[in-house]
Design a protein around this motif. Structure first.
Motif, mmCIF file in Angstrom:
data_model
loop_
_atom_site.group_PDB
_atom_site.id
_atom_site.type_symbol
_atom_site.label_atom_id
_atom_site.label_comp_id
_atom_site.label_asym_id
_atom_site.label_seq_id
_atom_site.Cartn_x
_atom_site.Cartn_y
_atom_site.Cartn_z
ATOM 1 N N ASN A 95 -1.495 -11.620 -26.114
ATOM 2 C CA ASN A 95 -0.282 -11.383 -26.924
ATOM 3 C C ASN A 95 -0.105 -9.880 -27.163
ATOM 4 N N GLU A 96 0.845 -9.515 -28.052
ATOM 5 C CA GLU A 96 1.137 -8.085 -28.249
ATOM 6 C C GLU A 96 -0.058 -7.318 -28.792
ATOM 7 N N GLN A 97 -0.927 -8.029 -29.565
ATOM 8 C CA GLN A 97 -2.106 -7.344 -30.117
ATOM 9 C C GLN A 97 -3.257 -7.342 -29.109
ATOM 10 N N ASN A 98 -2.966 -7.728 -27.853
ATOM 11 C CA ASN A 98 -3.983 -7.791 -26.807
ATOM 12 C C ASN A 98 -5.033 -8.868 -27.079
ATOM 13 N N GLN A 99 -4.662 -9.829 -27.957
ATOM 14 C CA GLN A 99 -5.596 -10.929 -28.203
ATOM 15 C C GLN A 99 -5.481 -11.957 -27.091
ATOM 16 N N LEU A 100 -6.617 -12.475 -26.697
ATOM 17 C CA LEU A 100 -6.678 -13.452 -25.605
ATOM 18 C C LEU A 100 -6.064 -14.779 -26.055
ATOM 19 N N VAL A 101 -5.027 -15.236 -25.352
ATOM 20 C CA VAL A 101 -4.397 -16.507 -25.741
ATOM 21 C C VAL A 101 -4.426 -17.544 -24.617
ATOM 22 N N GLY A 102 -4.761 -17.136 -23.404
ATOM 23 C CA GLY A 102 -4.753 -18.127 -22.332
ATOM 24 C C GLY A 102 -5.373 -17.589 -21.058
ATOM 25 N N VAL A 103 -5.493 -18.469 -20.071
ATOM 26 C CA VAL A 103 -6.080 -18.079 -18.800
ATOM 27 C C VAL A 103 -5.447 -18.911 -17.690
ATOM 28 N N LEU A 104 -5.274 -18.304 -16.507
ATOM 29 C CA LEU A 104 -4.867 -19.093 -15.351
ATOM 30 C C LEU A 104 -5.663 -18.677 -14.136
ATOM 31 N N SER A 105 -5.779 -19.603 -13.187
ATOM 32 C CA SER A 105 -6.489 -19.291 -11.965
ATOM 33 C C SER A 105 -5.486 -18.829 -10.925
ATOM 34 N N LEU A 106 -5.966 -18.164 -9.887
ATOM 35 C CA LEU A 106 -5.072 -17.726 -8.817
ATOM 36 C C LEU A 106 -4.408 -18.934 -8.153
ATOM 37 N N ARG A 107 -5.147 -20.057 -8.106
ATOM 38 C CA ARG A 107 -4.592 -21.272 -7.541
ATOM 39 C C ARG A 107 -3.360 -21.728 -8.344
ATOM 40 N N ASP A 108 -3.448 -21.618 -9.692
ATOM 41 C CA ASP A 108 -2.296 -21.998 -10.516
ATOM 42 C C ASP A 108 -1.065 -21.194 -10.099
ATOM 43 N N LEU A 109 -1.283 -19.900 -9.823
ATOM 44 C CA LEU A 109 -0.171 -19.026 -9.434
ATOM 45 C C LEU A 109 0.428 -19.487 -8.104
ATOM 46 N N ILE A 110 -0.460 -19.836 -7.177
ATOM 47 C CA ILE A 110 -0.010 -20.149 -5.823
ATOM 48 C C ILE A 110 0.776 -21.452 -5.778
ATOM 49 N N ILE A 111 0.360 -22.428 -6.585
ATOM 50 C CA ILE A 111 0.997 -23.737 -6.459
ATOM 51 C C ILE A 111 2.169 -23.932 -7.431
ATOM 52 N N THR A 112 2.507 -22.892 -8.222
ATOM 53 C CA THR A 112 3.577 -23.061 -9.214
ATOM 54 C C THR A 112 4.868 -22.379 -8.758
ATOM 55 N N ASN A 113 5.994 -22.953 -9.181
ATOM 56 C CA ASN A 113 7.310 -22.359 -8.964
ATOM 57 C C ASN A 113 7.347 -20.927 -9.516
ATOM 58 N N PRO A 114 7.777 -19.939 -8.721
ATOM 59 C CA PRO A 114 7.719 -18.523 -9.124
ATOM 60 C C PRO A 114 8.480 -18.186 -10.419
ATOM 61 N N GLU A 115 9.476 -19.004 -10.778
ATOM 62 C CA GLU A 115 10.284 -18.710 -11.968
ATOM 63 C C GLU A 115 9.553 -19.054 -13.268
ATOM 64 N N THR A 116 8.572 -19.946 -13.198
ATOM 65 C CA THR A 116 7.905 -20.457 -14.395
ATOM 66 C C THR A 116 7.228 -19.336 -15.174
#
Lengths: 455, 455
Positions: free
Chosen positions: A175-196
């Motif tokens: 988030n804006e305070q650089n606090q960790l709020v989530g994680v994704l794998s490279l695979r998630d990026l590859i298999i998801t619609n680019p607009e998401t």
């Protein structure tokens, strides 16, 4: 060195002799940096520098990263400021920090001056954390994006950062305070619609560690949750770096060696020594243990000497001294090893002392009874003397049971005192049980002989 | 269990009591499978099945994968054929193979019948390899593409396979004979122009292991080359599976525990035991060692008994028995541990026996001299007797030097006999040195006393 590497070594040697150093680069281009580092060990320092000078800066950087600290520093010096600065620039920030961390302050400062200001600042930040903490282990080369970013933009960000972040394991979301709020794998990026937006595909349950967490704890978490890398956060939950699986493997090997060495009365500093090298550091690592245990062993020596008259009267008693002392030490070592390892891997909880003690005492009663019976029969057969058999059997039964109880208890005791329980294993517990076993043995002997009217 | 998990456990307990089992799913949805597996240990078998029945099949499968084999089987049985089949289908092929491999043949067959034919065949294929080989460790869930494929097509392939291949670490490139010819990372895919054929971006120097390579060797390679996964090929170079970093970490922990247990005379089977559980298997793992060492220790007992008259004549001699025996055992254990660990991690080569022996002998000469001097002075001071000091000092010097040499040599000897050198450590070498040290000590004593005209 395997066969293949030995051939490469011989070819390099020939090229160096023929002063055709420029041909070394082609020969070594396909060799893995880890193998190159091992290969370089076979050459003397000036040759190493000659060889490394021929390699592209990136390969040279990866090779140096795989070497031992002393060798790294010697090599960088031999290469000269400009080339060394270039190589340092190409190394991972955490590898540079590990290298610089081994140097005396003035040398560290001069080495940092060979780097870009910004990178040098990153290295200096890492140096603030203890080397065996998550902060000391982490690298700052990771990718973090805001939750609102689209998958397409993250991919563009990955392309932009490609030269600096060589192996992105995961993409972290902050988030804006650089606090960790989530994680994704490279695979998630590859298999998801680019607009998401990444918000919609990120996992929000992120396993992380704190900056000052011990490296053993970090390794346990990465292994437990089957991670490729774990994010490191500060007290405010801000993302500060990542620890990668390959560094965790090194930690696991280091910690296992440390435990094994401690259990044998070998200083952990001997890990970094060349096993074929100078003897003085090995002596410094081992002599204190030997001397300490030597003094400790004199207590049991005093016990035996005290019963000299009894031994003179019943000569068969001396036959069982090493069996009593050795057996008790072995029984205690077994229990202690299982408990120390269990505490180390987390399979045994420090709060479960009574359950573990109860189990080991029962094991002790059974193995004590069996071994006691065996030695009792041997006493009877070898010495044709029922009393000797009774003394030896009874004493071994009591000794083994007590040894198992002590072996179970001592590690918990050490943990509660804030000490590493591995230190108590092997020689230490064996030297302690030498005394208790001699006390129990000779006192039982004296009592039985007195009871039989023989003393 | 940490604080957070304990709270979850209490809440689940309340829900089960109130027979509101359907609410369990919501409560556990955010808990990591590794934590869930630990949580389930706190419940009895029927409760475990009730809880697991509420979870989505994927989460249930991941949780079961983290459990111990016996618990897995009991749970699958309790869930019934249909649900269990569904969960098995969701588990990784290699996890199912590990589970099935622990079962007796008839149970294994019935469990495989609960699965799809194709998946069952995959499992059966994995079962052909020894569990501690690369083949036994690998999974067949990887992505392999031909070299002519475009980056765009690979990405589409990844999307298509997404449900089956959950964590693609790398994309492997194979030729028509399915032989491994290259590798690319997901990052390579992301940062490259979609039209590019993978041939142009793949790395052709691929580190791989063979199907029958030992798991320790596999772990060493993954760690050495900093890999996230290593491909497994057959004798013809055909790609057969991959071993992932998380499985390698488990192997490293398992191998370290095995070494530590062996060095303490604890059977490696005790690794799989519940440290709070039944005692019979622990007894079976430990009693043979204790009994074997007990018999071995009688040799040194016989030596001591042989010198009963000497001890009766010079009572001070008994004072040093435990120091001699203990000190030699400790010195040998130190050397042996360093050498065994070095051979294990590959830092020491089996061919370097003479270099290692020479180093340890020099270390032994120095620590022997120091400890001999100390014990000699103590003998002089405590017993006011120069002869006793000379005997003890000289004997300890000889003993420690020999112990270091033996500790260095024995592991090489075991390796050349095809045995695991870790077995010789600790109690075993200590029991052996008991005998040699007593022989040396009493013979030196007899010689010195004779020389002094006292015997």
């Amino acid at each position: 060195l395997n066969q293949e590497l030995m051939e490469v070594r011989d070819q390099v040697t020939l090229l160096l002799k023929a002063q055709q150093t420029e041909q070394v680069a082609g020969l070594l281009a396909a060799v893995h940096p880890a193998d190159l580092a091992e290969l370089l060990k076979e050459f003397d320092p000036s040759e190493r520098a000659m060889i490394l000078a021929q390699l592209p800066a990136e390969l040279a950087a990866e090779t140096i990263s795989e070497m031992e600290p002393e060798d790294q520093v010697a090599l960088l010096r031999a290469l000269g400021r400009e080339r060394a600065g270039h190589i340092l620039q190409q190394m991972s920030v955490d590898d540079v920090a590990d290298l610089v961390g081994e140097l005396p302050p003035d040398q560290a400062r001069s080495l940092l001056q060979w780097m870009d200001r910004e990178d040098a600042a990153d290295v200096q930040e890492l140096l603030e954390f203890p080397p065996d903490s998550a902060g000391g282990l982490m690298t700052t080369e990771y990718i973090a994006v805001p939750a609102s970013m689209s998958v397409q933009s993250v991919i563009e960000e990955l392309r932009r950062l490609a030269p600096d972040v060589e192996t992105p394991y995961y993409v972290y979301v902050v988030n804006e305070q650089n606090q960790l709020v989530g994680v994704l794998s490279l695979r998630d990026l590859i298999i998801t619609n680019p607009e998401t937006p990444v918000r919609e595909i990120m996992r929000t349950q992120v396993v992380s560690v704190r900056l000052l967490d011990d490296q053993e704890q970090v390794a346990r978490i990465v292994s437990r949750y089957n991670l490729l890398a774990v994010p490191v956060v500060d007290d405010a939950g801000r993302l500060r770096g990542i620890v990668t699986a390959d560094d965790v493997m090194d930690v696991m090997e280091e910690e296992a060696t440390e435990d094994i060495y401690r259990a044998a009365g070998v200083g952990e500093e001997e890990q970094d020594l060349d096993p074929y090298g100078h003897i003085w550091e090995a002596i410094r690592s081992r002599l204190p243990w030997l001397l300490g245990l030597l003094f400790l062993s004199m207590i049991s020596g005093k016990v035996i000497e005290h019963f000299n008259n009894l031994m003179a009267a019943a000569g068969a008693l001396s036959f069982f001294i090493t069996t009593m002392a050795g057996g008790s030490g072995n029984a205690a070592t077994q229990s202690l090893t299982v408990v120390v390892r269990g505490l180390g891997t987390g399979e045994i909880q420090p709060s479960q002392v009574l359950r573990v003690l109860w189990r080991e005492v029962r094991v002790g009663l059974v193995v004590g009874a069996v071994c006691g019976l065996v030695i009792g029969l041997i006493g009877l057969i070898v010495h044709h003397n029922l009393l000797v058999g009774v003394i030896a059997g009874l004493a071994l039964f009591v000794n083994l049971t007590l040894a198992k109880a002590a072996g179970a208890l001592v590690p918990f005791l050490m943990v509660s005192l804030g000490l590493d329980p591995a230190v108590a294993s092997g020689p230490f517990i064996a030297t302690i049980t030498d005394t208790t076993s001699m006390l129990i043995y000779f006192n039982i002997a004296a009592a039985v002989l007195r009871h039989a009217g023989l003393q």
